[in-house]
Structure formats: C-alpha cells, structure tokens
Design a protein around this motif. Structure first.
Motif, PDB file in Angstrom:
ATOM      1  N   GLU A  51       0.760  -0.956  -0.027  1.00  0.00           N
ATOM      2  CA  GLU A  51      -0.008  -0.044   0.035  1.00  0.00           C
ATOM      3  C   GLU A  51       0.921   1.410   0.164  1.00  0.00           C
ATOM      4  OE1 GLU A  51      -2.239   0.249   3.548  1.00  0.00           O
ATOM      5  OE2 GLU A  51      -0.698  -0.587   4.767  1.00  0.00           O
ATOM      6  N   TYR A  52       0.480   2.344  -0.569  1.00  0.00           N
ATOM      7  CA  TYR A  52       1.118   3.552  -0.507  1.00  0.00           C
ATOM      8  C   TYR A  52       1.048   4.405   0.914  1.00  0.00           C
ATOM      9  CZ  TYR A  52       1.354   3.895  -5.699  1.00  0.00           C
ATOM     10  OH  TYR A  52       1.664   3.783  -6.907  1.00  0.00           O
ATOM     11  N   LYS A  53       2.267   4.933   1.329  1.00  0.00           N
ATOM     12  CA  LYS A  53       2.174   5.561   2.355  1.00  0.00           C
ATOM     13  C   LYS A  53       2.974   6.778   2.365  1.00  0.00           C
ATOM     14  CE  LYS A  53       2.285   1.375   5.620  1.00  0.00           C
ATOM     15  NZ  LYS A  53       2.861   0.696   6.680  1.00  0.00           N
ATOM     16  N   ASN A  54       2.628   7.727   3.005  1.00  0.00           N
ATOM     17  CA  ASN A  54       3.159   9.136   2.974  1.00  0.00           C
ATOM     18  C   ASN A  54       4.332   9.211   4.185  1.00  0.00           C
ATOM     19  OD1 ASN A  54       2.341  10.699   0.804  1.00  0.00           O
ATOM     20  ND2 ASN A  54       0.353  10.540   1.776  1.00  0.00           N
ATOM     21  N   SER A  55       5.495   9.540   3.569  1.00  0.00           N
ATOM     22  CA  SER A  55       6.728  10.017   4.759  1.00  0.00           C
ATOM     23  C   SER A  55       6.936  11.485   4.613  1.00  0.00           C
ATOM     24  CB  SER A  55       7.930   9.005   4.359  1.00  0.00           C
ATOM     25  OG  SER A  55       9.119   9.640   4.779  1.00  0.00           O
ATOM     26  N   GLN A  56       7.107  11.917   5.903  1.00  0.00           N
ATOM     27  CA  GLN A  56       7.571  13.214   5.985  1.00  0.00           C
ATOM     28  C   GLN A  56       8.739  13.786   5.119  1.00  0.00           C
ATOM     29  OE1 GLN A  56       7.187  14.231  10.147  1.00  0.00           O
ATOM     30  NE2 GLN A  56       5.101  14.351  10.153  1.00  0.00           N
ATOM     31  N   LYS A  57       9.645  12.826   5.297  1.00  0.00           N
ATOM     32  CA  LYS A  57      10.899  13.288   4.761  1.00  0.00           C
ATOM     33  C   LYS A  57      11.053  12.851   3.385  1.00  0.00           C
ATOM     34  CE  LYS A  57      15.968  12.337   5.594  1.00  0.00           C
ATOM     35  NZ  LYS A  57      17.098  11.759   6.399  1.00  0.00           N
ATOM     36  N   PHE A  58      10.341  11.687   2.884  1.00  0.00           N
ATOM     37  CA  PHE A  58      10.539  11.211   1.437  1.00  0.00           C
ATOM     38  C   PHE A  58       9.553  11.273   0.661  1.00  0.00           C
ATOM     39  CE2 PHE A  58      13.738   8.946   4.097  1.00  0.00           C
ATOM     40  CZ  PHE A  58      14.919   9.331   3.594  1.00  0.00           C
ATOM     41  N   GLY A  59       8.320  11.787   1.270  1.00  0.00           N
ATOM     42  CA  GLY A  59       6.940  11.760   0.495  1.00  0.00           C
ATOM     43  C   GLY A  59       6.110  10.579   0.251  1.00  0.00           C
ATOM     44  N   GLU A  60       5.416  10.293  -0.772  1.00  0.00           N
ATOM     45  CA  GLU A  60       4.714   9.127  -0.931  1.00  0.00           C
ATOM     46  C   GLU A  60       5.796   8.032  -1.571  1.00  0.00           C
ATOM     47  OE1 GLU A  60       0.429   8.773  -2.717  1.00  0.00           O
ATOM     48  OE2 GLU A  60       1.860   8.579  -4.501  1.00  0.00           O
ATOM     49  N   GLN A  61       5.329   6.795  -0.716  1.00  0.00           N
ATOM     50  CA  GLN A  61       6.415   5.617  -1.278  1.00  0.00           C
ATOM     51  C   GLN A  61       5.473   4.419  -1.165  1.00  0.00           C
ATOM     52  OE1 GLN A  61       9.581   5.734   1.436  1.00  0.00           O
ATOM     53  NE2 GLN A  61      10.744   6.398   0.355  1.00  0.00           N
ATOM     54  N   PHE A  62       5.483   3.305  -1.899  1.00  0.00           N
ATOM     55  CA  PHE A  62       4.849   2.324  -2.002  1.00  0.00           C
ATOM     56  C   PHE A  62       5.467   1.177  -0.945  1.00  0.00           C
ATOM     57  CE2 PHE A  62       3.247  -1.809  -3.522  1.00  0.00           C
ATOM     58  CZ  PHE A  62       1.794  -1.592  -3.503  1.00  0.00           C
ATOM     59  N   SER A  63       4.803   1.038   0.014  1.00  0.00           N
ATOM     60  CA  SER A  63       5.475  -0.102   1.317  1.00  0.00           C
ATOM     61  C   SER A  63       4.808  -1.498   0.822  1.00  0.00           C
ATOM     62  CB  SER A  63       4.763   0.400   2.420  1.00  0.00           C
ATOM     63  OG  SER A  63       5.437  -0.555   3.508  1.00  0.00           O
ATOM     64  N   VAL A  64       5.955  -1.951   0.502  1.00  0.00           N
ATOM     65  CA  VAL A  64       5.894  -3.562  -0.045  1.00  0.00           C
ATOM     66  C   VAL A  64       5.581  -4.566   1.032  1.00  0.00           C
ATOM     67  CG1 VAL A  64       7.054  -5.413  -1.088  1.00  0.00           C
ATOM     68  CG2 VAL A  64       6.998  -2.854  -2.059  1.00  0.00           C
ATOM     69  N   ASP A  65       4.678  -5.449   0.961  1.00  0.00           N
ATOM     70  CA  ASP A  65       4.578  -6.733   1.783  1.00  0.00           C
ATOM     71  C   ASP A  65       5.009  -8.069   1.054  1.00  0.00           C
ATOM     72  OD1 ASP A  65       3.109  -5.110   3.888  1.00  0.00           O
ATOM     73  OD2 ASP A  65       1.295  -5.177   2.694  1.00  0.00           O
ATOM     74  N   GLU A  66       4.871  -8.110   0.000  1.00  0.00           N
ATOM     75  CA  GLU A  66       5.495  -9.067  -0.939  1.00  0.00           C
ATOM     76  C   GLU A  66       5.787  -8.804  -2.202  1.00  0.00           C
ATOM     77  OE1 GLU A  66       3.642 -13.409  -2.409  1.00  0.00           O
ATOM     78  OE2 GLU A  66       2.158 -12.114  -1.633  1.00  0.00           O
ATOM     79  N   ALA A  67       6.968  -9.100  -2.771  1.00  0.00           N
ATOM     80  CA  ALA A  67       7.748  -8.974  -4.112  1.00  0.00           C
ATOM     81  C   ALA A  67       7.803 -10.057  -4.840  1.00  0.00           C
ATOM     82  CB  ALA A  67       8.790  -8.132  -3.792  1.00  0.00           C
ATOM     83  N   VAL A  68       7.362 -10.203  -5.903  1.00  0.00           N
ATOM     84  CA  VAL A  68       7.464 -11.408  -6.873  1.00  0.00           C
ATOM     85  C   VAL A  68       8.022 -10.949  -7.994  1.00  0.00           C
ATOM     86  CG1 VAL A  68       6.371 -13.061  -8.098  1.00  0.00           C
ATOM     87  CG2 VAL A  68       5.463 -12.617  -5.844  1.00  0.00           C
ATOM     88  N   ILE A  69       9.325 -11.395  -8.534  1.00  0.00           N
ATOM     89  CA  ILE A  69      10.140 -11.062  -9.769  1.00  0.00           C
ATOM     90  C   ILE A  69      10.069 -12.000 -10.807  1.00  0.00           C
ATOM     91  CG2 ILE A  69      11.977  -9.843  -8.087  1.00  0.00           C
ATOM     92  CD1 ILE A  69      13.662 -11.890  -8.577  1.00  0.00           C
ATOM     93  N   SER A  70      10.123 -11.582 -11.815  1.00  0.00           N
ATOM     94  CA  SER A  70      10.082 -12.391 -13.138  1.00  0.00           C
ATOM     95  C   SER A  70      11.139 -11.793 -14.158  1.00  0.00           C
ATOM     96  CB  SER A  70       8.785 -12.572 -13.734  1.00  0.00           C
ATOM     97  OG  SER A  70       8.207 -11.208 -14.014  1.00  0.00           O
ATOM     98  N   LEU A  71      11.450 -12.467 -15.067  1.00  0.00           N
ATOM     99  CA  LEU A  71      12.237 -11.895 -16.160  1.00  0.00           C
ATOM    100  C   LEU A  71      11.737 -10.752 -16.829  1.00  0.00           C
ATOM    101  CD1 LEU A  71      14.181 -15.246 -17.239  1.00  0.00           C
ATOM    102  CD2 LEU A  71      15.033 -13.388 -15.790  1.00  0.00           C
ATOM    103  N   PRO A  72      12.385  -9.827 -17.210  1.00  0.00           N
ATOM    104  CA  PRO A  72      12.143  -8.723 -18.184  1.00  0.00           C
ATOM    105  C   PRO A  72      11.333  -9.218 -19.434  1.00  0.00           C
ATOM    106  CG  PRO A  72      14.209  -8.763 -18.272  1.00  0.00           C
ATOM    107  CD  PRO A  72      13.928  -9.621 -16.933  1.00  0.00           C
ATOM    108  N   THR A  73      10.489  -8.602 -19.914  1.00  0.00           N
ATOM    109  CA  THR A  73       9.714  -9.022 -21.271  1.00  0.00           C
ATOM    110  C   THR A  73       9.709  -8.042 -22.262  1.00  0.00           C
ATOM    111  OG1 THR A  73       7.710  -8.442 -20.314  1.00  0.00           O
ATOM    112  CG2 THR A  73       8.239 -10.635 -20.281  1.00  0.00           C
ATOM    113  N   THR A  74       9.947  -6.674 -21.870  1.00  0.00           N
ATOM    114  CA  THR A  74      10.104  -5.454 -23.103  1.00  0.00           C
ATOM    115  C   THR A  74      11.249  -5.324 -23.516  1.00  0.00           C
ATOM    116  OG1 THR A  74      10.215  -3.916 -21.524  1.00  0.00           O
ATOM    117  CG2 THR A  74       7.821  -4.677 -21.904  1.00  0.00           C
ATOM    118  N   VAL A  75      11.487  -4.886 -24.801  1.00  0.00           N
ATOM    119  CA  VAL A  75      12.849  -4.617 -25.212  1.00  0.00           C
ATOM    120  C   VAL A  75      13.378  -3.522 -24.270  1.00  0.00           C
ATOM    121  CG1 VAL A  75      14.048  -3.394 -27.118  1.00  0.00           C
ATOM    122  CG2 VAL A  75      12.072  -4.902 -27.780  1.00  0.00           C
ATOM    123  N   GLU A  76      12.990  -2.747 -23.901  1.00  0.00           N
ATOM    124  CA  GLU A  76      13.570  -1.608 -23.009  1.00  0.00           C
ATOM    125  C   GLU A  76      14.079  -2.398 -21.640  1.00  0.00           C
ATOM    126  OE1 GLU A  76      12.433   2.465 -20.204  1.00  0.00           O
ATOM    127  OE2 GLU A  76      10.970   1.303 -21.607  1.00  0.00           O
TER     128      GLU A  76
END
Length: 740
Positions: A51-76
């Motif tokens: 979920e998104y959370k606001n930090s007084q010092k850093f502003g809006e950040q997305f606080s991660v509970d779970e992260a799943v990675i996969s190989l990149p698929t776009t050319v970039e």
C-alpha cells in the motif's frame, strides 16, 4: 493493492535483511517502493503487493508486503537487465547488439538457444556458451536465494549459503538445516533452529544436538577465546541451548559427543583430572603450533660473538645498552624462538633495531611483521625497516577466495629471521599460518606486551609461549626511552603494578577530568573534542581518537559516534549519505574496517602521479570517506596509509564510524592524542589490563574522563578471564618427544 513494473533503479539495499528502496517504472509513472525484497536487479519485472504510505521526509512511497520477480519481457527492460553488469561477457555494447538482433526474445535465446548468439557481431561460439552459462547461474542463484528468503534468511546470509551449497542448496537445507551451523560462518543455532522447526525436525534429534555442540564450542572460541570446554561445561551449555530438561537429554548428548569424537569432529584430551573437548580444527592448530615451535627452537645454536656486534651497534648509534638489553639481543640472535616482552619505553624497539643491525652485518635475511596495518606502519617508523602485516607477508591466494596463503608449509618464506611485533594481538589461526611458513632453521623473534589485552581471536599464544618455560623470554621492566619523563609512560607502568595513575595539574600529556555519570562524561568528551583539545594540542577534532570500554550506554562507542558525527560532520544537501544498518555514513566521516577482506581492491597514488594497486583491507584499518553515492551503490574510502578503496553495497556492512572505538579494537594501534572514558561497568570488563592497554595507545597526550572511584577500581581489578588453551600442554609434550 498490486503494482506491476520494471526495476528502474536500486537506491538502497541492506544485504543483511533484504530491505530495499527501489524506483519501479509502471505504465503510468515511476514510484519509489520500500520493503523486504528478494535479490532484485535493474531491468527485472516485479509484482508488488502492499500500500501507499506518506513519509514526512521522503513523500509518497509504496510500502511492499510481498514482491515477486520475473524476467523482463519488453525490449527496454531486457536491454537494461543485460546492461546491468550481472553477466560475464555482456557489457552495454554487447547487450545492445543482442537486443537489437533478438528484441524481446533475447533472454529466451540466451537460455535455450545460445548458439544463435554467435550470429551477433563480436560474439564467438565460445563466448555465446559462456554468456548462456552465466545467465543460467544467475537465474539458478536467484531461485535458491528466493527459497532461503522464504525461510526468513536475509539476502547477505542467503548469498553466503548459496556460495557454499550452490545447486544443492534447497536439498541440503530441507534435509538437515543444522548443517548450516557447521558449514556457514555467520549462521547461528537460533537461525538453524527456526528453519528446522518449520521443517518439523525433532527437538531432541541427533541433528539438533550435534549442531548445538558445534555452536557452543564455536561461540566459546569467538566470544571468550576458549579453544576447549570441559566436558561437564559443554554438556551444561548444550542443555541450556536446547532448552530440554537435563535428565531427559543428558545421555543422548553424551552419546552424540562420543560419536563426534569417533568421527573426528571433536577431540578429547585428559587434562588435570578432567576431559577437555575441542573442535578437531582447534586441536590440530594448537598441536601444529607446538610442534613447529619446538622444532624451530632446536635447530638454532650459537651464532658467533654477538657481543662484538653489539659493541659496534653501540658505537655507531652513540648509545650504551643496559645488560638486560644486551642479554635480550644475544638471546634473540642465538635462539630459534625467543620472546621480548615489556611495557612502553622499556627498549623493545632498540633491541629489535640492534638485532636488525646484526643480521644485516652477517648477511642474513629478515622481515618485520605485525598483526595490523597500523602496527606494521608504526614498526616501520620506529625501526627504519620495512614492515608488513602478517597477512601481507604470507600473501593471500586470490584464487582460493582468500581462504589460503601463498606462503605455507609447501612454499616457505625465504627469510633467516622473522620478527613479529604486537604478538599479544596474534590469535592462533594467523600464528599457525605464520609458523607453518617458516623455513628450516629460521629464527622467530616475538615482541609484545604480555600485560595487554589478549587477542580478539581465539587462543592465548603469547602467554602460553612465555609460560611454558621452553623458550628464551626476555622481560623488560626498566624505562629506557628518553621521553620517560612523560606521564603517559610513567602512569602506564603505575597502572600495571596496581598503583592509581598520578594526576598532575601541571602536566602536559596526561590529564584526568572527574565526571559523575555517563551523561556528564558524554558532554565533557564532546566539549574536549570539539573545543578544548584542538586548541590546546593544535590539531583537528578528527585527529583525536576516543576510546571507550563499552559499546552501549551514553558514554559507549555507538552513542559517542552518533553524537560526534552530528557535530563534526553534520548532514547537508551537498553530502549524499548511505545507510548501513542503523547508521548513516557520508563523505568526511571517519570509519573503520571491521573484518579482514582479502579481495577488496585498493589503489595508492603517489605525488609524482604514479600509483600502485593491490588487494586486502584488514580489521582495524581507519580512514575517511571521500565520497558516498547511494545511486551508484558505492562509497570511496581513503585509509591512513593513503590506500583508496571503493566499496560496493555488499561491503558496506564491513564499515563502522570510528570517531570512537572500543579499547579492544584499538589494540596494535598508536594514536597521538586520546580521550578515554572511564564509566562504571562490569568488573569483568573494567579491568587493569584494559586500562593499561588504553593508556599505552596514547603517544603525545591523553585525557581520562570519568570517576576517580572507578579509575581506582580498574587499577586494582586484576580479573582476567583465563582462556582455555592446550598449547602449553602440547609444547611440553613436543619438547619431551624431541628430548629437549
């Protein structure tokens, strides 16, 4: 809430726990995501839940509970991934050529059809297979680390486990997680126990008991310096660790220990009516040291008329040596193994210089060594001869990953004499490596102060050699040094004999300021460092070293570092900073290396524009941060010997702030100006030899801040934790076997 995107930039990653700050590019914008991540790389695609959370010092950040990675698929994203430097044989140019040829299919081609890579200009068939193999290793490693992270293991430790077990990581950890205690440095019993509990391993099973035995013995060595434990003590400590009723588990523990002795994990030795139990590697190390020392000592006989050489040395240098000094010189030249021990100003350096003079006169080769870089540098300055760290002398075998030395029992050092200073700091591991590399007939001359704190590592080498009675030991007590009028030296010797240091308000190099509690000590230390002492001594605050007996508390090392950093090197918009654990490090900070890292590359520039390069930064080395770049994940440090090292994120945890350091960490070092805190504390910590060690680190000036009551108690407190070692017993046995 779910977000999909591509890892654009890794801003920060804590290798110990996997906490990561990264910019992630979504379809709409770039967001900053924070939380515990798997081992992600730039260009990879991630599915984030949180979920998104606001930090007084850093502003809006997305606080991660779970992260799943996969190989990149776009050319970039594929281009960014391949250009990240992760894969051997692929740089930015090659990455662009591959992606230009295969577009978003590039990764599939690399993994399943690597032969097609040879169609890309600049890629041979051999290089194509190397690229594919590198890609497969990275993918395999990532899968294994993800598995380990699922068990609650941090990224840094997961990497260490993978490097040991590689393809077998999952199978070994699932089958017997307690193997981690045995095989992986840094894995404690609690970590393995937590994993085992998830896997349903029996609490009173033999795997668990064996791991507990190994852990207890390793901890005894690492924390208290013991090379063995009495059998009854070992069993009691294992019972406490297992948290099982002793009556129910005693027989099983004893049975497991017996099995470990039979299978050569452990050795048992009968000593003074009790059974000493130790790891086989400790047993072999001490036994080897004992046999080599006895053998080396038996091979050196008379070496000519040393007194004539001494007379020449006196005439050339315009000095007259005391009979005690002459005897030490004669013994050092004529014996295979000899010890010179004494406090500051008692003439150790003069004796070493005389021995060097005699060896040179006779055309014999020699080398000077010390356990730390600072001690080696000081030895060079005082003797006028080149000195090396013991590690540098033995030379690290880079191909072995720092696990072996180039000079060893098969490739001997070609010196007729090896002279080691600050021997009290040398633990049994490095000492064993040194003596194994001595050639037949070489002299080993050990100089040190037996009354200082023992080595940080296990063993009690210098004391055992002195106490066994087999070798020439030369005790120096009289103060010869011309600056003996210094109260630093005078008081060091008073402390060592149990007398409270003399405090003279008119003195110029030894001061005591009485303060009642830790908060008062803290504020006084800061005032001294920032205002009073720089003006009095004519130096910068960063040139004054603070020592403290303890890490915690208001006057402890950690709090002192935080307060002093905020004053001497405060944060600013112009200074980028990197977070290491709970500490922020920025350009200008004084830092210390806390472990031996044999692979760290350094470069040293000279005024004429030339330079030299090498590898190896060692525990206790102090330097200043020249730059810190969290975006690039690098920090550049220039050490006191002018060697510059670029640290990457994986090595950040090896550095700590060093405005203040513990007395133990100061061993082998000498500082022009010192401030020493004297707070109250445990009688096991606040001891005479700790106070003596701290005072002898000062060269030109020292200020003690604390309570006179505790200063007196420290002077009177002769408590020392007697380390369990069998080296003395083994040397006695070896001497009997050789007829000495």
């Amino acid at each position: 809430m779910e977000i999909r995107g591509i890892v654009e930039r890794i801003i920060f990653r804590n290798p110990d726990n996997g906490y990561t700050v990264a910019d992630v590019k979504t379809d709409k914008k770039i967001i900053t995501a924070t939380g515990i991540f798997p081992l992600i790389n730039e260009g990879e695609e991630v599915l984030l839940r949180g979920e998104y959370k606001n930090s007084q010092k850093f502003g809006e950040q997305f606080s991660v509970d779970e992260a799943v990675i996969s190989l990149p698929t776009t050319v970039e994203s594929v281009l960014k991934y391949l250009s990240s430097g992760l894969f051997k044989g692929i740089g930015p140019v090659t990455a662009f050529a591959i992606v230009e040829k295969f577009k978003e299919e590039a990764l599939r081609v690399i993994e399943f059809e690597p032969q097609k890579l040879a169609k890309v200009r600049g890629i041979s068939g051999k290089k194509a297979m190397e690229i594919s193999a590198s890609f497969s290793r990275m993918k395999n490693m990532q899968d294994k680390i993800l598995f380990l992270q699922s068990l609650g293991i941090g990224v840094n430790l997961a990497l260490k486990i993978y490097r040991v077990y590689e393809d077998n990581t999952v199978e070994i950890v699932k089958e017997n997680p307690y193997r981690l205690v045995e095989d992986i440095d840094g894995v404690g019993f609690a970590t393995a126990d937590k994993i085992a509990a998830q896997a349903g391993v029996e609490r009173d099973g033999k795997f668990r008991i064996k791991a507990a035995v190994l852990y207890v013995l390793k901890e005894a060595a690492a924390v208290r310096g013991h090379n063995y434990l009495p059998l009854y003590k070992l069993i009691d400590d294992v019972v406490k660790l297992l948290q099982i009723e002793k009556a129910r588990i005693f027989d099983t523990i004893k049975s497991v220990i017996d099995e470990m002795i039979v299978t050569d994990y452990l050795r048992a030795y009968e000593k003074d009516g009790m059974t000493a139990v130790m790891l086989t590697v400790y047993y072999a190390t001490e036994r080897n040291i004992a046999e080599i020392l006895v053998r080396q000592n038996s091979r050196c006989g008379d070496s000519g008329d040393v007194e004539v050489d001494i007379a020449k040395f006196e005439a050339i240098n315009g000095i007259s040596l005391h009979e005690n000094q002459k005897r030490a010189i004669i013994n050092s030249v004529q014996n295979g193994v000899s010890v010179i021990t004494g406090g500051p100003g008692t003439g150790k350096t003069t004796i070493i210089k005389a021995v060097i003079f005699i060896l040179k006169n006779r055309g014999e080769s020699f080398v000077l060594a010390a356990p730390t870089g600072r001690a080696a540098k000081r030895l060079s300055l005082t003797t006028g001869a080149d000195a090396k760290t013991i590690h540098r002398l033995l030379e690290i075998d880079v191909k072995s990953g720092g696990a072996k030395f180039v000079f060893n029992e098969y490739n001997k050092l070609n010196y007729d004499a090896v002279i080691v200073d600050e021997t009290s700091m040398v633990d049994m591991y490095i000492f064993n490596a040194l003596v194994k590399a001595l050639k037949k007939g070489a002299r080993l001359i050990l100089a040190g102060d037996k009354d200082q704190l023992p080595s940080v590592g296990a063993g009690n080498v210098l004391s055992d050699i002195i106490e066994c009675g087999l070798f020439s030991v030369n005790y120096l007590t009289y103060i010869y040094r011309q600056d003996a009028q210094s109260l630093i030296i005078f008081n060091a010797h008073r402390i060592n004999t149990g007398l409270t240091p003399r405090i003279d308000s008119k003195d110029k190099d030894f001061f005591f300021i009485e303060r009642a509690g830790q908060d008062e000590i803290l504020e006084t230390v800061i005032d001294l460092l920032v205002n009073r002492l720089p003006q009095y001594f004519g130096v910068r605050g960063t040139d004054i070293q603070i020592l403290s007996p303890m890490k915690k508390g208001a006057a402890g090392v950690e709090n002192l570092n935080g307060r002093i950093q905020a004053i001497l090197n405060p944060p600013s918009a112009a200074k980028k900073e990197i977070t290491v654990g709970e500490t922020k490090i920025r350009a200008g900070d004084k830092v210390m290396q806390t472990v031996n890292n044999y692979q760290l590359e350094w470069i040293k520039y000279f005024p004429d524009g030339s330079f030299t390069a090498g590898e190896g930064v060692y525990n206790g080395d102090i330097g200043f941060v020249e730059s810190a770049d969290p975006d690039a994940g690098t920090m550049r440090v220039r050490f006191e010997d002018e060697k510059t090292v670029v640290y990457t994120a994986m090595e950040f945890s090896e550095l700590v702030l060093a405005y203040a350091v513990s007395v133990h960490k100061s061993q082998g070092s000498e500082f022009d100006y010192l401030i020493l805190t004297v707070p109250g504390g445990s009688y096991m910590l606040m001891t005479r030899n700790l106070l003596y060690t701290a005072v002898t680190r000062a060269k030109k000036g020292i200020v003690l801040v604390g309570s006179k009551e505790y200063l007196q108690k420290m002077t009177e407190n002769t408590f020392t934790t007697r380390r369990n070692s069998l080296l003395k017993d083994f040397m006695t046995e070896a001497a009997k076997n050789t007829g000495m």
